[in-house]
Design a protein around this motif. Structure first.
Motif, PDB file in Angstrom:
ATOM      1  N   ILE A  52      46.883  42.497  41.032  1.00  0.00           N
ATOM      2  CA  ILE A  52      45.579  41.830  41.066  1.00  0.00           C
ATOM      3  C   ILE A  52      45.778  40.326  41.295  1.00  0.00           C
ATOM      4  O   ILE A  52      46.876  39.799  41.138  1.00  0.00           O
ATOM      5  N   ARG A  53      44.678  39.693  41.678  1.00  0.00           N
ATOM      6  CA  ARG A  53      44.682  38.244  41.869  1.00  0.00           C
ATOM      7  C   ARG A  53      43.458  37.696  41.152  1.00  0.00           C
ATOM      8  O   ARG A  53      42.388  38.296  41.190  1.00  0.00           O
ATOM      9  N   ASP A 108      48.404  45.352  31.782  1.00  0.00           N
ATOM     10  CA  ASP A 108      49.722  45.667  32.357  1.00  0.00           C
ATOM     11  C   ASP A 108      49.765  45.675  33.870  1.00  0.00           C
ATOM     12  O   ASP A 108      50.764  46.103  34.451  1.00  0.00           O
ATOM     13  N   ARG A 109      48.698  45.225  34.534  1.00  0.00           N
ATOM     14  CA  ARG A 109      48.776  45.156  35.997  1.00  0.00           C
ATOM     15  C   ARG A 109      49.400  43.828  36.409  1.00  0.00           C
ATOM     16  O   ARG A 109      49.096  42.782  35.825  1.00  0.00           O
ATOM     17  N   PRO A 110      50.280  43.838  37.411  1.00  0.00           N
ATOM     18  CA  PRO A 110      50.903  42.582  37.842  1.00  0.00           C
ATOM     19  C   PRO A 110      49.870  41.615  38.412  1.00  0.00           C
ATOM     20  O   PRO A 110      48.938  42.035  39.103  1.00  0.00           O
ATOM     21  N   VAL A 111      50.029  40.326  38.104  1.00  0.00           N
ATOM     22  CA  VAL A 111      49.091  39.304  38.570  1.00  0.00           C
ATOM     23  C   VAL A 111      49.797  38.405  39.594  1.00  0.00           C
ATOM     24  O   VAL A 111      50.809  37.777  39.287  1.00  0.00           O
ATOM     25  N   ALA A 112      49.262  38.381  40.825  1.00  0.00           N
ATOM     26  CA  ALA A 112      49.916  37.611  41.897  1.00  0.00           C
ATOM     27  C   ALA A 112      49.698  36.123  41.723  1.00  0.00           C
ATOM     28  O   ALA A 112      50.558  35.322  42.112  1.00  0.00           O
ATOM     29  N   GLY A 113      48.568  35.731  41.144  1.00  0.00           N
ATOM     30  CA  GLY A 113      48.309  34.298  40.991  1.00  0.00           C
ATOM     31  C   GLY A 113      46.850  34.034  40.676  1.00  0.00           C
ATOM     32  O   GLY A 113      46.045  34.960  40.543  1.00  0.00           O
ATOM     33  N   LEU A 114      46.543  32.753  40.535  1.00  0.00           N
ATOM     34  CA  LEU A 114      45.189  32.307  40.215  1.00  0.00           C
ATOM     35  C   LEU A 114      44.761  31.231  41.219  1.00  0.00           C
ATOM     36  O   LEU A 114      45.482  30.251  41.423  1.00  0.00           O
ATOM     37  N   GLY A 115      43.605  31.442  41.835  1.00  0.00           N
ATOM     38  CA  GLY A 115      43.025  30.416  42.696  1.00  0.00           C
ATOM     39  C   GLY A 115      41.848  29.783  41.983  1.00  0.00           C
ATOM     40  O   GLY A 115      41.029  30.480  41.383  1.00  0.00           O
TER      41      GLY A 115
END
Lengths: 317, 317
Positions: B14-15, B70-77
C-alpha cells in the motif's frame, strides 16, 4: 535562394525535419543524437502544388547530399503553421501557405515512401529550441514564445511537447488582456487580444513606416524619438511582457525562448521586454521573485528550431 | 471529528497519501492500482507540533486498520498548501497551517521510517482528480482549478504532473486581468489580480453576509435578487470564466476539474461559469469552438483528490 551547410558524423540512421513557413521552407537531416547534418532552404510558394513541390525537391536534394547518400531514413517530421491534427496528419487550415483540409501526412508518405508526422510549427519550434539551446537536455521545462505574424507559444515539460486536447494549446495571443484604448476588435471575435499589440501583424497595423519590414522601421523611429513609434513600441513591449507573465504563472518554464521572426530585432527587443518585466516587478515582490526577465532568451536568427523540432517530434510520436 | 471508510482488495503493498489543509488533514491508503482502501480525517491544528501530531496520529490509525495490518507500505506522499521544494521535501511557507522553512520530508521520514515526498496541495489534487475522475487514465491532459481561499491551478499532461521550474506553475490567481473598478491592490503587490474576485477570500472581502460561509450566503442573497450579491456573484463568475479561458489557451486541457471548497456550491456554480463562457463565446467563433464550458466539471465534494494525488505523486517521483 538556396543555402546549405553540412556536418559529418559517424551515426548511420538519419531523420528528416521540414519547417514549412509562409515565406520559406527548410529541410534538415539530423542523426539520432539530434545533431544537424544538413540544411536546405527555398521559397515555399503558395497552394498545395507549390508547397508540396518545394518540399519534395528539398527532401530529394537533402537525401542526395554526398555525406547522406545510402544512409537509412527513419522518417520525416513536418512543422506547418495552422491547425493540425497530429493523430491523422491532417492540416485543417494553413492560411499563410494556402492549404485547407489536406491529409498532408498521407500525401507525403505516398509520394516519398517514408513515415511522416505533422505538427503545428510553433510546437515544433518549441521542441527544437529546447533541444538545440538547452544543450540537448531530455529533461527540464521550457516555453517558446513565437513573435511572428501572430503571437503563440509552445511548451516542453520533462523534455516532452505538451500537446493540448484541441489544438489550442499556447494560443495566448487570443487572451483578451488589453483594456482601455487598446480594447479593440480582434479578427477572432473577441476584443483586446494580446496579439493586437504584441505581434508582427499588430505592429504593421499600427505603424506603416518605410522599408521592407515595419518592425525594423518602427524600432529605428523610436530610437529617433518619434512619439507614435515610441507609443507603439511601448505597447508592444508591455504586451510581450504580459505574455511572458502568463507563461510564468501557468507553465512556470525555466527558460522562455523568443523566436518567430521578430527575434531578429535582437538586443533592443530583449532589453525592452526585460525593462517592462522589471517595471511590473518593482511593485510586486511576488512577481520580482519569479525573475521572469532572467528566463527570457532570444533564439539566434537562422537557427533551424522549426525543422529540427519537427524531426524530433516525428521521432517521439 | 473522525470519519472513516474501508474497502477490501487483494493487492498487498500500500501507499499512503496525506492532504494537510488549513481546516483538516486527511490520510488515505491506496493500493498499486490507486484504489482507495482507507480514509481518515481530523482537524489539522496550527503550527509544527499540532500539524505533525495530527499527521502521525492519522498515519498510525490508518496503518492500524484491521484490513491493512501487516501490509508493506511503499511510502507516504504529503500535499500541503504553500511553497514547496519537491526535491528536498522542504516547506518554505505554509501560512494557513503555520509552517515555515520546515524540512517536512526529512522530519516525517525520521519519525515514521518511511520514504516521504512533499507536493504542493493543488498539484496533488490535480493528480488525484485526473486519476479518480478520469477513470484511472494514465494518458490525457487535464487541469484542476482550485477555488479555495485563493485561486490556483494544477496540470496533468500525458498522465504526469506538470511541475514548473520555480513553484509558480498554475498561480493564475495572480494574473492581473481585472480592469476599471476592479483594478484594486492585491497583497502580492500587483493590481487587478483575478484572485481578488474569483476566490473565497475575494468573496469574503466583498460580502460579509450571514452564516458560517460567506459564499453560501452570497449565493442565497443573489437568488433573492439582492443587487450587491448579484454584482459580487457576477464578478466572481466572470473571474472564474477568465481563469478557465487562460487554462484553455495555455494548456488546452481536455477536462477542467473545479475543486477547492467553493465547488460545494454545486450546480449554481457550474451554471454560472458556463453562462459566462457562453456569453464570451457568443461574440467569438474561435472561443466558442473551444467548447470550454463543456470541459468544466465539478469535483464531487468529499472526494479525496488531495490525499490520493499526494500518494500517487510520491509513487511517481
Amino acid at each position: 535562394m538556396t543555402s546549405s551547410t553540412t556536418v559529418r558524423t559517424g551515426t548511420r540512421t538519419i531523420r528528416l525535419g521540414a519547417d514549412i513557413g509562409g515565406t520559406k521552407t527548410e529541410v534538415v537531416a539530423i542523426d539520432d543524437h539530434n545533431n544537424v547534418l544538413h540544411t536546405l532552404r527555398r521559397p515555399t510558394g503558395f497552394g498545395k502544388d507549390q508547397v508540396l513541390g518545394t518540399l519534395f525537391g528539398l527532401v530529394r536534394d537533402v537525401l542526395g547530399a554526398e555525406t547522406l547518400l545510402d544512409r537509412p531514413v527513419a522518417g520525416l517530421g513536418i512543422g506547418i503553421p495552422g491547425i493540425v491534427d497530429t493523430d491523422s496528419g491532417t492540416v485543417a487550415n494553413a492560411v499563410n501557405v494556402g492549404l485547407k483540409d489536406l491529409a498532408l501526412g498521407s500525401v507525403v508518405t505516398s509520394a516519398l515512401g517514408l513515415p511522416v508526422s505533422v505538427e503545428n510549427d510553433v510546437n515544433a519550434a518549441a521542441v527544437g529550441a529546447h533541444h538545440l539551446l538547452g544543450a540537448g537536455q531530455a529533461t527540464g521545462t521550457s516555453a517558446y514564445l513565437n513573435l511572428g505574424t501572430g503571437l503563440a507559444a509552445g511548451f516542453v515539460s520533462n523534455g516532452q511537447l505538451v500537446r493540448g486536447a484541441s489544438g489550442a494549446a499556447g494560443e495566448i495571443g487570443h487572451l483578451p488582456l488589453l483594456s482601455g484604448d487598446l480594447d479593440t476588435a480582434c479578427p477572432c471575435g473577441q476584443t483586446g487580444c494580446l496579439e493586437l499589440v504584441a505581434s508582427g501583424s499588430g505592429l504593421a497595423r499600427q505603424w506603416s513606416g518605410s522599408g521592407p519590414w515595419p518592425a525594423a522601421s518602427l524600432f529605428d523611429a523610436a530610437l529617433d524619438g518619434d512619439p507614435l513609434a515610441l507609443d507603439v513600441q511601448q505597447r508592444f513591449f508591455a504586451g510581450v511582457a504580459a505574455a511572458v507573465r502568463v507563461l510564468g504563472l501557468t507553465f512556470d518554464p525555466g527558460v522562455i525562448y523568443i523566436g518567430g521572426g521578430l527575434n531578429s530585432l535582437g538586443q533592443p527587443l530583449l532589453s525592452g521586454i526585460r525593462q517592462e518585466l522589471a517595471r511590473a516587478g518593482a511593485a510586486s515582490p511576488f512577481l520580482a521573485g519569479l525573475a521572469l526577465g532572467h528566463r527570457v532568451r532570444l533564439v539566434p536568427p537562422g537557427l533551424p528550431t522549426g525543422s529540427v523540432g519537427a524531426a524530433i517530434c516525428g521521432n517521439n510520436s
